[in-house]
Design an enzyme around this catalytic site. Structure first.
Site, PDB file in Angstrom:
ATOM      1  CG  PHE A 132      -1.999   0.969   1.200  1.00 14.01           C
ATOM      2  CD1 PHE A 132      -3.156   0.699   0.492  1.00 14.01           C
ATOM      3  CD2 PHE A 132      -1.882   2.193   1.849  1.00 14.01           C
ATOM      4  CE1 PHE A 132      -4.182   1.623   0.439  1.00 14.01           C
ATOM      5  CE2 PHE A 132      -2.906   3.121   1.799  1.00 14.01           C
ATOM      6  CZ  PHE A 132      -4.061   2.834   1.086  1.00 14.01           C
ATOM      7  CE1 TYR A 240      -9.044   2.288   6.837  1.00  7.83           C
ATOM      8  CE2 TYR A 240      -8.407   3.760   8.623  1.00  7.83           C
ATOM      9  CZ  TYR A 240      -8.142   3.174   7.395  1.00  7.83           C
ATOM     10  OH  TYR A 240      -6.975   3.476   6.749  1.00  7.83           O
TER      11      TYR A 240
END
Ligand SMILES: Cc1ncc(COP(=O)(O)O)c(C=O)c1O
Length: 428
Positions: A132, A240
Site C-alpha cells: 500500500f 476501520y
C-alpha cells in the site's frame, strides 16, 4: 480444508441456515449487498452505543471524563489496547491504540532505524512493490530525515506475477544486501488478498540481523496473529476495515516488550509515563509499554466505536471469524470459476495464503465495479484490473455472495459494463 459447494441459491441458504456465526442483526447495513468491509466496515449497534456513551459522558462530565469516564478517557488507549491484544497474539502491554496507521509507520520505522544506527546495524529497509503506497511514503520520509537516500535504502522486492510476493524473494533480497536493518511487509496484500507467511518472514529478518515489522491493516479482525510468540518486533494496523470502528478511527500498534522504555521517533506527551504526565516536565520519560508510541491526546470520539464493536468480535471469537471467512472466500472463488467467464480469481486458493477478501480480475474491472455500484452491490476497484470483493464474516452470508455473483454474471456475460465510461489506468 475441502469444502463441497454447489451452485444455486438454495445451497447458499442452506449454508446460511447451518452457520453458527451470524451477527448481521448487530449491524446497520446500507441498502444492497455490502462487500466492502475491507475498506470501511459498517456501523454496528455496539459501536453506536459506545459512541453515544462517550457523548453522554462529555455532556455530563465535561473534563471530568478524563478521570471519571467509564473507562476513564485518560487510559482509553491502553484500555482498548488490552482488549485488542488477543486478536494479534500479544501481551496487553504490547498493544495500544493511537494515531493513524501512517503515523504509526513513521514513529515505529523511525524508532527501529535509530536502534539500527545505535547497534551498528545496516539501515536499509526491505519492502515490496505491491505494498500500500502510504507505507513507502512514510518509510522514504523517515530515511530522508536521517540523511539516507531512499532510492538506495529502500530495497523493493519485486512480484513475479503482479499479485503475490514470495517469501523466497524476501530471502534473496536479504542475502543480496548485507546492510538491511528492517523488513517491513504487509500481512495481507491489499490488492490480491495474499496472506504472507509472517512467521517465516520474521525468522528470515532475524536470521539476517534485521528487525521484522508488519502492516496488519488487511488482517486484523479476520486473521488471528501470534505476534509475541513469533517474536515480531513491531506492527501497525487500522480499525476501520474488519473491525468496523468507523471512518478514520484511531489506529493500533504493537511493540514487542523487549523495546519498551525506548524513546519513540514521534515522542509526545501522550506517550509519557502516565504517573508523572501531569507533572508537566519538559523532559520526556517514556511509558514502559507500547503506550509510549502514542503521540498527542487520543481522539476519544474515534476510539469509542472500537471499544463498542470489540464486544461483537469477542463474542464471535477470532478463530470462528477466520473459519467463516475462509469458507465464504472459498465459496466466492468457487462461484467465480463456475459462473463468471472472463473473470479470474487473483487471490491464492490455499487457505494458508489467503486473507479475507477475493480479487476478482477482469480486463474491464473499473467499468464492472461501476455497474455493480449501480446495482447497490458495494465493492471497490483497484487498478489495473481488480474488483475487490470482501465477504466480511460478521455480517455477510452465503446468499449475499451468491446474489453478488449473479449480479456480476449479468454484468459480465451481458456486457452491461459497456454502458459505463472507461477510466485511465484500466487495461483493455
Ligand atoms: C495496508 C494499508 N496500510 C495503511 C493504510 C492507510 O493508513 P491510514 O489509516 O493512515 O490512512 C491502508 C488503507 O487502506 C492500508 O490498506
Amino acid at each position: 480444508m475441502g469444502y463441497e459447494f454447489e451452485s444455486g441459491v438454495e445451497h447458499a441458504r442452506e449454508r446460511d441456515a447451518a452457520a453458527s456465526l451470524d451477527y448481521r442483526e448487530r449491524f446497520h447495513l446500507p441498502d444492497g449487498i455490502y462487500l466492502d468491509g475491507n475498506s470501511l466496515g459498517p456501523l454496528s449497534t455496539d459501536a453506536e452505543q459506545m459512541l453515544q456513551h462517550v457523548v453522554d459522558e462529555w455532556r455530563d462530565l465535561g473534563i471530568r471524563g478524563w478521570t471519571e469516564g467509564d473507562p476513564p478517557w485518560f487510559y482509553y488507549g491502553e484500555h482498548v489496547g488490552d482488549r485488542l491484544a488477543s486478536l494479534v497474539g500479544a501481551r496487553e502491554e504490547e498493544v495500544v491504540v493511537a494515531n493513524s496507521t501512517t503515523v504509526n509507520i513513521h514513529t515505529l520505522v523511525g524508532t527501529f532505524l535509530d536502534r539500527c544506527e545505535r547497534e551498528g546495524r545496516g539501515r536499509k529497509v526491505v519492502v515490496n512493490e505491491l505494498d500500500f503506497p502510504t507505507d513507502h511514503y512514510a518509510i522514504r520520509s523517515q530515511l530522508r530525515v536521517r540523511g539516507l537516500d531512499p532510492d538506495e535504502h529502500l530495497v523493493v522486492v519485486e512480484s513475479r506475477d503482479g499479485r503475490t510476493i514470495r517469501e523466497d524473494d524476501v530471502a534473496a533480497a536479504l542475502d543480496e544486501h548485507d546492510d538491511v536493518g528492517i523488513v517491513f511487509m504487509p500481512s495481507v496484500f491489499y490488492r490480491s488478498g495474499q496472506l504472507l507467511d509472517v512467521e517465516r518472514v520474521t525468522e528470515l529478518a532475524h536470521d539476517h540481523d534485521a528487525y521484522a515489522g508488519f502492516d496488519l491493516a488487511h488482517s486484523v479482525g479476520v486473521v488471528p496473529h501470534s505476534l509475541a510468540d513469533r517474536g515480531v518486533d513491531f506492527a501497525v494496523w487500522c480499525h476501520y476495515k474488519y473491525l468496523n470502528a468507523g471512518p478514520g478511527a484511531v489506529a493500533g500498534l504493537y511493540v514487542h516488550r523487549d523495546y519498551h522504555g525506548e524513546v519513540p521517533t514521534l515522542a509526545g506527551w501522550w506517550g509519557h509515563e502516565k504517573e508523572t504526565q501531569f507533572e508537566m516536565r519538559t523532559t520526556y520519560t517514556p511509558a514502559q509499554s507500547a503506550g509510549a508510541w502514542q503521540t498527542g491526546t487520543i481522539p476519544i470520539l474515534s476510539a469509542a466505536p472500537l471499544a463498542g464493536v470489540l464486544d461483537v468480535v469477542d463474542e464471535a471469537g477470532i478463530e470462528a471469524l477466520r473459519d467463516r471467512s475462509l469458507e465464504l472466500t472459498a465459496y466466492l472463488a468457487y462461484l467465480v470459476d463456475e459462473r463468471l467467464p472472463d473473470c479470474t480469481v487473483g487471490t491464492p486458493r490455499d487457505p494458508e495464503r489467503r486473507g479475507g477478501h477475493v480479487a476478482v480480475e477482469h480486463p474491464e474491472a473499473y467499468r464492472v465495479s461501476e455497474a455493480l455500484t449501480e446495482r447497490d452491490v458495494v465493492v471497490d476497484f483497484r487498478p489495473p484490473n481488480v474488483v475487490r470483493v470482501c465477504p466480511s464474516p460478521l455480517y455477510v452470508g452465503f446468499e449475499d455472495v451468491w446474489n453478488a455473483v449473479e449480479h456480476l454474471r449479468e454484468i459480465v456475460v451481458g456486457r452491461e459494463y459497456e454502458r459505463f465510461e472507461r477510466r485511465g489506468g484500466g487495461v483493455t
